[in-house]
Design a protein around this motif. Sequence first.
Motif, PDB file in Angstrom:
ATOM      1  N   LEU A 140       0.808  -1.207   0.000  1.00  0.00           N
ATOM      2  CA  LEU A 140       0.000   0.000   0.000  1.00  0.00           C
ATOM      3  C   LEU A 140       0.851   1.269   0.000  1.00  0.00           C
ATOM      4  N   TYR A 141       2.033   1.174   0.592  1.00  0.00           N
ATOM      5  CA  TYR A 141       2.862   2.362   0.746  1.00  0.00           C
ATOM      6  C   TYR A 141       4.074   2.400  -0.186  1.00  0.00           C
ATOM      7  N   THR A 142       4.243   1.381  -0.942  1.00  0.00           N
ATOM      8  CA  THR A 142       5.408   1.349  -1.827  1.00  0.00           C
ATOM      9  C   THR A 142       4.958   1.084  -3.251  1.00  0.00           C
ATOM     10  N   ARG A 143       5.372   1.890  -4.139  1.00  0.00           N
ATOM     11  CA  ARG A 143       5.010   1.705  -5.549  1.00  0.00           C
ATOM     12  C   ARG A 143       6.092   0.873  -6.222  1.00  0.00           C
ATOM     13  N   LEU A 144       5.876  -0.437  -6.101  1.00  0.00           N
ATOM     14  CA  LEU A 144       6.830  -1.361  -6.702  1.00  0.00           C
ATOM     15  C   LEU A 144       6.386  -1.693  -8.115  1.00  0.00           C
ATOM     16  N   ARG A 145       7.281  -1.663  -8.994  1.00  0.00           N
ATOM     17  CA  ARG A 145       7.013  -2.047 -10.375  1.00  0.00           C
ATOM     18  C   ARG A 145       7.839  -3.264 -10.730  1.00  0.00           C
ATOM     19  N   PRO A 146       7.254  -4.230 -11.464  1.00  0.00           N
ATOM     20  CA  PRO A 146       8.070  -5.369 -11.915  1.00  0.00           C
ATOM     21  C   PRO A 146       9.247  -4.876 -12.758  1.00  0.00           C
ATOM     22  N   GLY A 147      10.394  -5.412 -12.482  1.00  0.00           N
ATOM     23  CA  GLY A 147      11.565  -5.033 -13.243  1.00  0.00           C
ATOM     24  C   GLY A 147      12.217  -3.742 -12.781  1.00  0.00           C
ATOM     25  N   LYS A 148      11.845  -3.271 -11.588  1.00  0.00           N
ATOM     26  CA  LYS A 148      12.414  -2.028 -11.102  1.00  0.00           C
ATOM     27  C   LYS A 148      13.941  -2.094 -11.022  1.00  0.00           C
ATOM     28  N   GLU A 149      14.456  -3.286 -10.681  1.00  0.00           N
ATOM     29  CA  GLU A 149      15.907  -3.426 -10.567  1.00  0.00           C
ATOM     30  C   GLU A 149      16.612  -3.126 -11.892  1.00  0.00           C
ATOM     31  N   ILE A 150      16.031  -3.615 -12.997  1.00  0.00           N
ATOM     32  CA  ILE A 150      16.655  -3.395 -14.303  1.00  0.00           C
ATOM     33  C   ILE A 150      16.582  -1.922 -14.699  1.00  0.00           C
ATOM     34  N   LEU A 151      15.426  -1.290 -14.480  1.00  0.00           N
ATOM     35  CA  LEU A 151      15.304   0.124 -14.817  1.00  0.00           C
ATOM     36  C   LEU A 151      16.256   0.973 -13.983  1.00  0.00           C
ATOM     37  N   THR A 152      16.401   0.612 -12.707  1.00  0.00           N
ATOM     38  CA  THR A 152      17.336   1.331 -11.840  1.00  0.00           C
ATOM     39  C   THR A 152      18.770   1.127 -12.320  1.00  0.00           C
ATOM     40  N   ALA A 153      19.091  -0.126 -12.727  1.00  0.00           N
ATOM     41  CA  ALA A 153      20.439  -0.420 -13.202  1.00  0.00           C
ATOM     42  C   ALA A 153      20.764   0.363 -14.473  1.00  0.00           C
ATOM     43  N   ILE A 154      19.783   0.522 -15.359  1.00  0.00           N
ATOM     44  CA  ILE A 154      19.994   1.331 -16.570  1.00  0.00           C
ATOM     45  C   ILE A 154      20.263   2.782 -16.193  1.00  0.00           C
ATOM     46  N   LYS A 155      19.459   3.285 -15.276  1.00  0.00           N
ATOM     47  CA  LYS A 155      19.592   4.683 -14.867  1.00  0.00           C
ATOM     48  C   LYS A 155      20.934   4.947 -14.193  1.00  0.00           C
ATOM     49  N   ARG A 156      21.424   3.979 -13.427  1.00  0.00           N
ATOM     50  CA  ARG A 156      22.649   4.161 -12.654  1.00  0.00           C
ATOM     51  C   ARG A 156      23.891   3.635 -13.363  1.00  0.00           C
ATOM     52  N   GLU A 157      23.749   3.318 -14.640  1.00  0.00           N
ATOM     53  CA  GLU A 157      24.901   2.901 -15.464  1.00  0.00           C
ATOM     54  C   GLU A 157      25.599   1.651 -14.897  1.00  0.00           C
ATOM     55  N   GLN A 158      24.795   0.688 -14.439  1.00  0.00           N
ATOM     56  CA  GLN A 158      25.381  -0.556 -13.929  1.00  0.00           C
ATOM     57  C   GLN A 158      25.664  -1.545 -15.057  1.00  0.00           C
ATOM     58  N   PHE A 159      25.035  -1.367 -16.203  1.00  0.00           N
ATOM     59  CA  PHE A 159      25.288  -2.234 -17.349  1.00  0.00           C
ATOM     60  C   PHE A 159      26.509  -1.715 -18.120  1.00  0.00           C
ATOM     61  N   TYR A 160      27.252  -2.654 -18.683  1.00  0.00           N
ATOM     62  CA  TYR A 160      28.369  -2.287 -19.544  1.00  0.00           C
ATOM     63  C   TYR A 160      28.484  -3.330 -20.653  1.00  0.00           C
ATOM     64  N   VAL A 161      29.279  -3.036 -21.664  1.00  0.00           N
ATOM     65  CA  VAL A 161      29.394  -3.952 -22.801  1.00  0.00           C
ATOM     66  C   VAL A 161      30.812  -4.501 -22.888  1.00  0.00           C
ATOM     67  N   VAL A 162      30.904  -5.716 -23.414  1.00  0.00           N
ATOM     68  CA  VAL A 162      32.188  -6.338 -23.727  1.00  0.00           C
ATOM     69  C   VAL A 162      32.148  -6.781 -25.184  1.00  0.00           C
ATOM     70  N   TYR A 163      33.326  -6.920 -25.763  1.00  0.00           N
ATOM     71  CA  TYR A 163      33.440  -7.228 -27.182  1.00  0.00           C
ATOM     72  C   TYR A 163      34.289  -8.478 -27.346  1.00  0.00           C
ATOM     73  N   GLN A 164      33.751  -9.454 -28.074  1.00  0.00           N
ATOM     74  CA  GLN A 164      34.524 -10.663 -28.357  1.00  0.00           C
ATOM     75  C   GLN A 164      34.865 -10.689 -29.842  1.00  0.00           C
ATOM     76  N   PRO A 165      36.170 -10.692 -30.170  1.00  0.00           N
ATOM     77  CA  PRO A 165      36.569 -10.679 -31.572  1.00  0.00           C
ATOM     78  C   PRO A 165      36.070 -11.914 -32.332  1.00  0.00           C
ATOM     79  N   VAL A 166      35.707 -11.676 -33.581  1.00  0.00           N
ATOM     80  CA  VAL A 166      35.340 -12.743 -34.510  1.00  0.00           C
ATOM     81  C   VAL A 166      36.413 -12.789 -35.589  1.00  0.00           C
TER      82      VAL A 166
END
Length: 527
Positions: free
Chosen positions: A267-293
Amino acid sequence: MRIIGSTSMFTRYFFHLNRKIVLISILTGLLTAFAVGGFQFWLEQEKRITRYDALLDGVSSWFSAYLGEIRATAEALQPLTLSDCHDVVSELTSRAAFSMNVRAFLLVKGQNAICSSATGVMNVPMKDLVPDIDLNKATDMVILPGTPMMPDKPAMALWFRSPLLDDRGVFASLNINLTPYMMYSSEQPDLTGIAIGINDRAISTFTTGLIDLANFNQRPFRTVQVNGSPLTLYLYAERWRQEDLQFAALLGATVGMLIALLSAYMLYTRLRPGKEILTAIKREQFYVVYQPVVNAKSLKVSGVEVLMRWKHPTAGEIPPDAFIHFAEAQQLIIPLTLHLFRLIARDAPVLKTLLPEGSKLGINIAPGHLHAESFADDIHAFSRSLPQHHFSIVLEITERDMLRYTEVTKLFEWLRTEGYEIAIDDFGTGHSALIYLERFTLDYLKIDRGFVNAIGTETVTSPVLDAVLMLAKRLNMLTVAEGVETPEQARWLREHGVHFMQGYYFSRPMTLEQFVNWQVPSFDALV
């Protein structure tokens, strides 16, 4: 995905509730406590029976349908018994490779096995291979402790006599994997195991070998016969124990308290499914790596596969499969992919200095994004964000979800017209690979590392790679081998016409900083 909480968190919310919400939460908890305590005695038993019957019905239906598929395949193979093994062994091998859980198909003439999908030409009496099988029956089925190529792993053996010639037929050996049901049993405290048997011999989750049902010290909780076969499924579970009033009161109080707290929290918390992922995007927790072909012919880097990683501030590195599946389930794969596009575009000016003009950028695209209305605009915007005329984008399509044929056909045609290339990723690991090849025009076929690992081994998987390469050649598709870890694998792939390779032998996936400092190794051992 774990959501971590504490008592202090709940306390903090509790003291900020107004009186109305507090009363609603307490009332909800009390009603729940009485309901759970009052119905515990009979409800749990009904749930158990329903749950286990559904499990057995599902397993039984699956086995019935699966055995029907094997029977249909065997009927299709019956005409091969009239030919010489040299002429039909490739067809036999192909059938085995694309039949789920099949170890081998054998063609039988007289009393001897004359041709095997695994070993080719042979001439071995069936009584030596499978003493218990009855070739005089139209069909027969037995459980074996093992097969010649896998002696320590139990298997199921099926015999299908030719409807036209009594002295000929098709024999199949199958893998029976009960691991998913072991995982299910681990989540149910009173479910101890499952077994599948014929007469007194059975494969079970209790041991890696066979068990003798006649002398087994446990009594099954439920059993069911698989339609159209001698197979019987046995489910083992603890017998029902009557719970006393103290347990019911304790359970009711515990659940009631949790429901009261959960009610207040929601009732007091507006939880949304996937909040962790949206927060991670906002806080730049994701990064990319490159594997040579690497180009298999020139042994030069021709591009990279771009992979996303997530470094959680408390949980550390999150496995890609975990967060990608979660994002798809929560319908967040599109914002996650758009974030990937932004990360690549940010690195692109540096990448341009590391890769030659025309280099491929392999990017994983989920079917859910392909079917989105915004996809065409998304991919165009991404393309415009890259250095002009330097990179060639390869969209790697995963097999987790089926593609909708009518929509994707036009989309693929448009992509190819716009200059994008399309690859089917991890070929052979999903349920739709062959359907993709049949329905769509694709540029690349990425061979899963499981097939590459089979190079140089005598396993059921090892002949499949030859069939995959032959299929790609006939379809005029370029091939990319994933998971190349040894020079022996790389040499074999080059000799058999694979066009591109990637894997730890060449390089692990690298961050941009690591890629900048990467020294291209010498591959003289492959020349």
